[in-house]
Each structure stands twice: as structure tokens, then as C-alpha cells.
Design an enzyme around this catalytic site. Sequence first.
Site, PDB file in Angstrom:
ATOM      1  N   SER A 133      -9.222   2.151   3.610  1.00  0.00           N
ATOM      2  CA  SER A 133      -8.389   2.829   2.649  1.00  0.00           C
ATOM      3  C   SER A 133      -7.463   1.910   1.859  1.00  0.00           C
ATOM      4  CB  SER A 133      -7.544   3.884   3.384  1.00  0.00           C
ATOM      5  OG  SER A 133      -6.676   3.283   4.326  1.00  0.00           O
ATOM      6  N   SER A 135      -9.581   0.027   7.762  1.00  0.00           N
ATOM      7  CA  SER A 135      -9.039   0.118   6.404  1.00  0.00           C
ATOM      8  C   SER A 135      -8.541  -1.183   5.799  1.00  0.00           C
ATOM      9  CB  SER A 135      -7.913   1.155   6.357  1.00  0.00           C
ATOM     10  OG  SER A 135      -8.421   2.440   6.606  1.00  0.00           O
ATOM     11  N   LYS A 139       0.835  -1.204   0.000  1.00  0.00           N
ATOM     12  CA  LYS A 139       0.000   0.000   0.000  1.00  0.00           C
ATOM     13  C   LYS A 139       0.874   1.260   0.000  1.00  0.00           C
ATOM     14  CE  LYS A 139      -3.764   1.956   2.870  1.00  0.00           C
ATOM     15  NZ  LYS A 139      -4.551   1.700   4.103  1.00  0.00           N
TER      16      LYS A 139
END
Length: 506
Positions: free
Chosen positions: A193, A217, A119
Site C-alpha cells: 500500500s 506494503s 505516507k
Amino acid sequence: MTNSTEPAQSEATTSAGQHTRSEATSAGQPAQSEATRAAGRRVHAFTDDALGDLDATGVAAAIRDGSISAAEAVGAAIARSAAVEGELHGLVRDDFDRARRRASEPRPGAFSGVPSALKDNVHVAGLAMTEGSAAFPTTPVAKDDALVQQFLGTGLIPIGTTTMPEFGWTASTETLRGDTHNPWHTGYSSGGSSGGSAAYVAAGVVPIAHGNDGGGSIRIPASACGLVGLKPTRGRLRTPEADRTMPVRIVSNSVLARSVRDVAGFFADAERSYRNRTLPPIGLVDRPTQRRLRVGLMLDSPAAPPTDPVVRAGVEDFGRLLESLGHTVEPYAAPVPEFFADDFASYWRLLALLGSRMGRQMFGEGFDRSKLEPLTDYLASDGLRTLAKAPVFLPRLLASSAASRLAFRRGPDLVLTPVLTQATPQLGFLGADVDPAVHFQRLLDLCGFTPLANASGGPAISLPAGQNADGVPFGAMLSATHGAERLLLEVALQVEAARPFPRIQD
């Protein structure tokens, strides 16, 4: 293996009822336009290549026995990314050349040679870290942070970094520069996220990918994309330096995967290089639990509006599955104080204020505050107004850790809840161009369950529980006391064996 000979499959969702949103699914969400419905497609990259339809454990086994090479596995992932990226938009920066070099001599580990992704909010040597924001400098960082080193130590080979909303503030991976689409139906959010990682795993580009979770997330994108997403106990994995300096350490790093055994295998192997001695070891979880557990069922959040009917029905059905496996499931009311939601929201605002006002000190001279998105500016402005309350809400959030331990000591072994109060939202519901005050209220109403484990530091796992009328997944969440990841994974294995998770390629 699938029968397809193409590197990707895009399927129009034309089965009966899939283009008619139920009243339950649309509760609280704007009506989807005809154009969005027409454009919505199921997109995946599963094909008859080196990766086939194997999970990460299966790919690693195929590399070990010589059925495929690491180079072939990484090459297939790169080809799959090229095939679907134009529709999913899940990759921020590719690292294809280095991935190919690493595949020529893969590091040892349980997942040696298996392609993956990281990420865009961890330090990866040679790549910029921009946290989903145009405000960040694009200067490559000098070295891998501690978490990335532990991730690479399992043998995984990242092909790039994946998308996220700015700073990870919201539960959908949408920015002013573009949105990440859900591979199950491209008119929907992939969650946030860690939405780029979730989209790439669900679509079959890579079998496993990094994510992290500061308010849901990992669990929210896992829910949206039909994956397994474990938020571990605070401190379970190595902690990046920036996270160690947070007033309340709400962020935990982990992975998203299509199988429980992949998540279990990752944590078992990660313990080889680092184990937090304050927590019981997880070890290798390779068989379902034999215990009969007490499970508390909480269908409505104490911090948000009532759960919508489609999600409620899915989680109730999940509870019945647990009962059929020998567990006792009973209604439960978590002892969550009325002020919790306001305290957690205030902490979000405080973090936005710090990131906005101290961006250059924290992220480098190239940080350009004028390029921040409206939601960040809104949260930062609110953070300035609520700063005086920090001596009240920070200690209360810190105290939630002890309160959670006590609640589990006196109560059930596990707590079963929805992941979100509504089914997976359409793109635009949490869009970057939505009025930020409206956006933030929608976010608070949607995320009524996940922040509890972030404040307390306890573990929680999202597992597939159902689909909406358009075939988009949503999850159920099981939470446990600190250090009980092994129990969560054992129950997850039991659930997966009893009711295999839907596959996007079927």
C-alpha cells in the site's frame, strides 16, 4: 547528473518487445487493452537540478559540503513533483510551504535537508490523515506521532503525504477516486500500500520516502518500482499508538529508497533517537558481508498458487548471483502450517470490521462509513461472520513468532523467495471497482510470501530481481530471523555491488 534541462522526462516505451506481454507475465491477469498499452509511458523527474541523480546519502553529502543548499534540494523536489504528479498521482497533500521553511534551517541528522515524503497513514502535525479513504475526516491532526518524530529526527524534510489504497488492504494503490501509476510504465501498478511513496522515489521526485508494511506494503511497492524496501523486525522503530493496540502487531515502518546505503543510513541514524533494547543494534552498515551464508530457496508459496514462470526465472537467477558471491543456495520448504493463509486473511477481515464499525471512535466524529470502498465493506462483512474464530486464529498468528525463530535456528541463515507470485500487475487487476470477492481472492493468490514476516515479526527485504516484457520491475525477497537486519543489509550491499540496480533514467 543527466543531460536533460527539463524538470521531467516522459518516455514512450517503444523498445523491441516492450508492448508485448509474455504469457508468463500475464498469468492470472486480464489482458491489457490496446488503449492502456498505448498510454503506458515511462515517467521520471531526473534532471540537471540540485538533486541530479543522487541518492539520499549523496544529497546529504552535497548539502554538508556546500555544493547545494537544503533550500535548493527541497525546491528541486517540489518542482519535480509538479512535473510528474499529473501522470503519477502519488501525492495526497502537499506540505511545500512548511518544507521550504524547514529547509531554511534544517534539523541535524544524517539526512539533514534531504527532501522526502510521508505516507498518508501516520499523524503529521498540521495535516489530515485519511488512510487513502474518502470516509475519513479531513481535520488536521494536532501533533506528530512517535514514528514521525523519529523520521524527522534524521533531518529529512517531507514535502507532503503520499497515496495509498483505503486502509492499505490491497497490494495496489488504486481507489475509486484515482490510481497511482508506476513510473516505469504508467499502465502498471506501483504496488501497495506504500505505492505513492514508491512512485515518487522511483521517479526521482525524492530520493527516499516513508512507507509501512502490514502484509507486504513496503516490499511489494519496492518490487514493483525497482527499489530497496526493508520491512524491519517488529518494534525496530518507534510504534504509532494505533499500531500498539492491534491484537497482532503486523505493521512495521520503514523507508523506500533507490540504494541500499540509504536504507542502511536511515536505520543507523534512527537508532540515535530510539533503540529497542530487546533487539541487537543495527549500527551503520557500510560494507558487504564477508560471511558465506546458507540460503534456502523457496520458489513456490505454501499458501498460494505456483509462482509464474517469469518471476520464478528471475528469482532463480538471483539465487545464482548469490552462489557466485560464495553463498550456498539450496531448495527449502518453510514449515508453514496449512491454516496460515486462512488465519492471516481472517485477521485482515477482523481489522476491516474494527475500522468500519468503530471508525468514529478511532478516527473522529467526521468519519463517514457510507463512503467506504467496496473492498472494505466486503472484508468487514466477512469479518463479522468470522469473528467467532478469533480465539483460534489470533493465538496461532501470535505463535508464528516463536515458530519462525525456531525455523531459522534449525535451518538456513536466509530464505530467498519471490516478493509476489506473479510479476507486477497492471492497473485494474486490483482495481477499486473490481468485484471485492474477486479482488480479495486475487490478492491472496498474489501475496503468498510477504505476510509470513508480518505475522512472525521477522525482517525481510525486497531487492530488484528482473523486469517483465514491458520493462516493469519485480523483486526478490530475502528473509531472516528476528533482529538480523544488519545481515540483510550486508548481503544487499553485496548484491548491489555485484549487479547494480537498473535506473529508470537510463
